[in-house]
Design a protein around this motif. Structure first.
Motif, short mmCIF file in Angstrom:
data_model
loop_
_atom_site.label_atom_id
_atom_site.label_comp_id
_atom_site.label_asym_id
_atom_site.label_seq_id
_atom_site.Cartn_x
_atom_site.Cartn_y
_atom_site.Cartn_z
N THR A 12 0.82 -1.21 0.00
CA THR A 12 0.00 0.00 0.00
C THR A 12 0.85 1.26 0.00
O THR A 12 0.49 2.25 -0.63
N SER A 17 -1.53 6.93 -5.98
CA SER A 17 -2.63 7.68 -5.38
C SER A 17 -3.57 8.21 -6.44
O SER A 17 -3.15 8.53 -7.55
N GLY A 21 -6.67 11.05 -0.44
CA GLY A 21 -7.19 10.00 0.43
C GLY A 21 -7.52 8.70 -0.25
O GLY A 21 -8.07 7.81 0.37
N ARG A 22 -7.17 8.56 -1.52
CA ARG A 22 -7.50 7.32 -2.23
C ARG A 22 -6.24 6.72 -2.84
O ARG A 22 -5.44 7.41 -3.45
N LYS A 23 -6.08 5.41 -2.67
CA LYS A 23 -4.94 4.68 -3.23
C LYS A 23 -5.45 3.56 -4.10
O LYS A 23 -6.39 2.84 -3.72
N LEU A 35 -8.33 1.77 -2.00
CA LEU A 35 -8.46 2.04 -0.57
C LEU A 35 -8.82 3.50 -0.38
O LEU A 35 -8.19 4.38 -0.96
N TRP A 36 -9.84 3.76 0.42
CA TRP A 36 -10.26 5.12 0.75
C TRP A 36 -9.81 5.43 2.17
O TRP A 36 -9.99 4.62 3.07
N ASP A 37 -9.26 6.60 2.39
CA ASP A 37 -9.00 7.15 3.72
C ASP A 37 -9.17 8.65 3.55
O ASP A 37 -8.21 9.39 3.31
N GLY A 60 -15.61 5.10 9.89
CA GLY A 60 -16.20 6.38 9.52
C GLY A 60 -17.59 6.26 8.95
O GLY A 60 -18.21 5.20 8.98
N ARG A 94 -14.19 10.84 8.98
CA ARG A 94 -13.06 10.21 8.29
C ARG A 94 -13.50 8.83 7.81
O ARG A 94 -13.88 7.98 8.61
N GLN A 96 -12.96 5.31 5.87
CA GLN A 96 -12.00 4.30 5.44
C GLN A 96 -12.78 3.13 4.87
O GLN A 96 -13.66 2.58 5.53
#
Length: 118
Positions: A12, A17, A21-23, A35-37, A60, A94, A96
């Motif tokens: 990760t 990116s 906040g997204r990968k 992946l969302w954060d 979240g 937040r 995730q």
């Protein structure tokens, strides 16, 4: 061994990116993951995608606005956005989550692609 039968791993920390906040995680021939954060207050304009999306909330809260409905997303919830459905997310806390797309969404920032295509 063919390329299709070879296992793949993506750290990760090394993942490309997308929007803040997204990968973009592992991507295969038939499915891709992201992946969302994402911090609260985030919103994106409504979009339609050329792929189906399924997701799972790790932490979240968010709202999924889809085809006139508002669906509350909380930890432990999963969701589906059918291919071509107009949808948008509103991040309340937040957020995730992990989502998968089939067929794979582009690994270039798909959030930028949607902005370009309207």
């Amino acid at each position: 061994m063919t390329a299709e039968s070879t296992a793949k791993k993506l750290d990760t920390a090394q993942a490309p990116s997308g929007a803040p906040g997204r990968k973009h995680l592992a991507s295969g021939k038939h499915v891709a993951m992201r992946l969302w954060d994402v911090a609260p207050g985030g919103e994106a304009p409504a979009a339609r995608r050329d792929y189906e999306t399924v997701g799972f909330v790790i932490g979240g809260r968010a709202e999924l606005h889809i085809e006139g409905q508002v669906i509350q997303l909380r930890p432990g919830d999963s969701w589906v956005v059918p291919k071509g459905a107009e949808h948008a997310y509103r991040i309340l806390e937040r957020f995730q989550a992990v989502e998968a797309t089939a067929p794979p969404a582009p690994s270039v920032p798909r959030d930028e692609l949607s902005a370009a295509s309207g």
